[in-house]
Enzyme design. Sequence first.
Site, PDB file in Angstrom:
ATOM      1  N   LYS A 115      -2.402  -4.905   5.338  1.00  0.00           N
ATOM      2  CA  LYS A 115      -2.899  -5.185   4.086  1.00  0.00           C
ATOM      3  C   LYS A 115      -3.672  -5.983   3.505  1.00  0.00           C
ATOM      4  O   LYS A 115      -4.405  -6.084   2.586  1.00  0.00           O
ATOM      5  CB  LYS A 115      -1.309  -5.109   3.105  1.00  0.00           C
ATOM      6  N   LYS A 196       1.280   6.853   9.818  1.00  0.00           N
ATOM      7  CA  LYS A 196       2.634   7.020   9.066  1.00  0.00           C
ATOM      8  C   LYS A 196       2.241   7.626   7.760  1.00  0.00           C
ATOM      9  O   LYS A 196       1.100   7.400   6.928  1.00  0.00           O
ATOM     10  CB  LYS A 196       3.687   6.375   8.767  1.00  0.00           C
ATOM     11  N   LYS A 199       2.393   6.128   0.868  1.00  0.00           N
ATOM     12  CA  LYS A 199       1.543   6.138  -0.712  1.00  0.00           C
ATOM     13  C   LYS A 199       0.337   5.515  -0.744  1.00  0.00           C
ATOM     14  O   LYS A 199      -0.225   5.953  -1.440  1.00  0.00           O
ATOM     15  CB  LYS A 199       2.597   5.397  -1.422  1.00  0.00           C
TER      16      LYS A 199
HETATM   17  P1  TYM Z   1       8.800   1.267   0.605  1.00  0.00           P
HETATM   18  O1  TYM Z   1       8.705   1.443  -0.968  1.00  0.00           O
HETATM   19  O2  TYM Z   1       7.361   1.412   1.203  1.00  0.00           O
HETATM   20  O3  TYM Z   1       9.371   2.434   1.223  1.00  0.00           O
HETATM   21  C1  TYM Z   1      10.678   2.795   0.755  1.00  0.00           C
HETATM   22  C2  TYM Z   1      11.550   3.364   2.072  1.00  0.00           C
HETATM   23  O4  TYM Z   1      10.883   4.576   2.541  1.00  0.00           O
HETATM   24  C3  TYM Z   1      10.750   4.326   4.166  1.00  0.00           C
HETATM   25  N1  TYM Z   1       9.553   4.802   4.525  1.00  0.00           N
HETATM   26  C4  TYM Z   1       9.333   6.015   5.596  1.00  0.00           C
HETATM   27  N2  TYM Z   1      10.353   6.412   6.081  1.00  0.00           N
HETATM   28  C5  TYM Z   1      10.063   7.271   7.152  1.00  0.00           C
HETATM   29  N3  TYM Z   1       8.430   7.537   7.372  1.00  0.00           N
HETATM   30  C6  TYM Z   1       7.906   7.204   6.652  1.00  0.00           C
HETATM   31  N4  TYM Z   1       6.278   7.564   6.657  1.00  0.00           N
HETATM   32  C7  TYM Z   1       8.155   6.241   5.625  1.00  0.00           C
HETATM   33  N5  TYM Z   1       7.286   5.682   4.493  1.00  0.00           N
HETATM   34  C8  TYM Z   1       8.155   4.787   3.938  1.00  0.00           C
HETATM   35  C9  TYM Z   1      10.668   2.810   4.079  1.00  0.00           C
HETATM   36  O5  TYM Z   1      10.855   2.318   5.405  1.00  0.00           O
HETATM   37  C10 TYM Z   1      11.398   2.379   3.219  1.00  0.00           C
HETATM   38  O6  TYM Z   1      12.976   2.446   3.796  1.00  0.00           O
HETATM   39  N6  TYM Z   1       9.505  -3.367   1.593  1.00  0.00           N
HETATM   40  C11 TYM Z   1      10.170  -2.251   1.021  1.00  0.00           C
HETATM   41  C12 TYM Z   1      10.929  -2.395   0.120  1.00  0.00           C
HETATM   42  C13 TYM Z   1      12.185  -3.199   0.155  1.00  0.00           C
HETATM   43  C14 TYM Z   1      13.484  -3.301   0.537  1.00  0.00           C
HETATM   44  C15 TYM Z   1      13.985  -4.332   0.178  1.00  0.00           C
HETATM   45  C16 TYM Z   1      13.925  -2.392   1.508  1.00  0.00           C
HETATM   46  C17 TYM Z   1      12.086  -4.556  -0.833  1.00  0.00           C
HETATM   47  N7  TYM Z   1      13.201  -5.171  -0.504  1.00  0.00           N
HETATM   48  C18 TYM Z   1      15.207  -4.998   0.543  1.00  0.00           C
HETATM   49  C19 TYM Z   1      15.230  -2.613   1.940  1.00  0.00           C
HETATM   50  C20 TYM Z   1      15.939  -4.048   1.488  1.00  0.00           C
HETATM   51  C21 TYM Z   1       9.067  -1.081   0.935  1.00  0.00           C
HETATM   52  O7  TYM Z   1       8.058  -1.335   0.734  1.00  0.00           O
HETATM   53  O8  TYM Z   1       9.483   0.114   0.910  1.00  0.00           O
END
Ligand code: TYM
Length: 335
Positions: A115, A196, A199
Amino acid sequence: MAERRKRVFSGIQPTGGIHLGNYLGAVRNWVSQQDLYDNIFCIVDLHAMTLPYDAKGLRARTLELGSILLAAGIDPQRSILFVQSDVREHSELTWVLATLATFGELSRMTQFKEKSKGSERVGAGIFFYPTLMAADILLYDTDLVPVGDDQKQHIELTRDVAIRFNSTFGDTLVVPEPDIKPVGARIMSLEDPSKKMSKSDPSPASRIELHDSPDEIRRKIRRAVTDSGSEVRYDEANKPAVSNLLTIYSLLADLPVSEIEQRYEGKGYGAFKGDLADLIVEQLAPLQARLAELTADPAQVMRIMTEGAGRARAIAAPKMERVRAAIGVGLPEID
Ligand code: TYM
């Protein structure tokens, strides 16, 4: 005496909608495991500030994501659903953990490297992102963190920092485990199966959003790249695009990949993609109908999340008090 149920915590960023990767890699598992655990799910609006964002629209996106999660089946009777910034202890613990995480560790995070690449001005927030995520998890004595594969490294860092805290200040924090499923933890882009589904991909055709119309879903699946040949066969190395579509099919139909391969033997990609599009449309229809109802009743969604914040705070505040005592900030207690 009954054993304490394992505590699950997970989060998702309100960066606009949610796609099939978020759903299959994370949210669907949160929903299906609700009966097994003591669950806390968080819309992480402070994380959404780590890259340039539109402040005017953030609250609306947070509310929209709350509605989507409820429509997907998060049940407020069985799970706490709340907004991260409503519980101030997340920010407070982040600072404490930032003093324990090392510069080297944070610099090695793949997400930070990706990023910050090519940007002239990199905010320090994206560097400290994993310490905020660690704070989210550690405030709630979390045992299990159900996430997609891309968050694995952040959870490893969370574990390392928790272990370091405990050895420096005494046993205070629970060291969590990731819960990453063998199938669906990495759904790939429909346009480029080496990336992957994300968003932040500038092309909307690379992903299916949960609120996409049936027409949009059909068009995106029709246009999704496939590999050379015409056989519907799972082979990640030689047929990554078809393998990705097979994974999506298998998860949504709850069928083993081998059965789907058999079903489409000799039929080519066209028939397979047509049925896959129908399957996605059909599986998302009930969720979309609930979403329409919830969108028409924002007061109900806000009430659920405000209540959720109260319940989350009731856990986070005493935990933060214990952390404050362990690290020695503030005045001594008077007996
Ligand atoms: P975020 O908002 O990017 O994504 C939310 C969840 O979706 C999963 N994910 C995917 N799984 C499979 N294939 C994909 N292409 C894919 N893209 C996204 C992510 O792995 C995630 O589980 N940092 C985290 C948010 C967060 C969090 C936390 C998670 C903040 N605090 C504490 C767990 C515990 C994030 O940006 O997820």
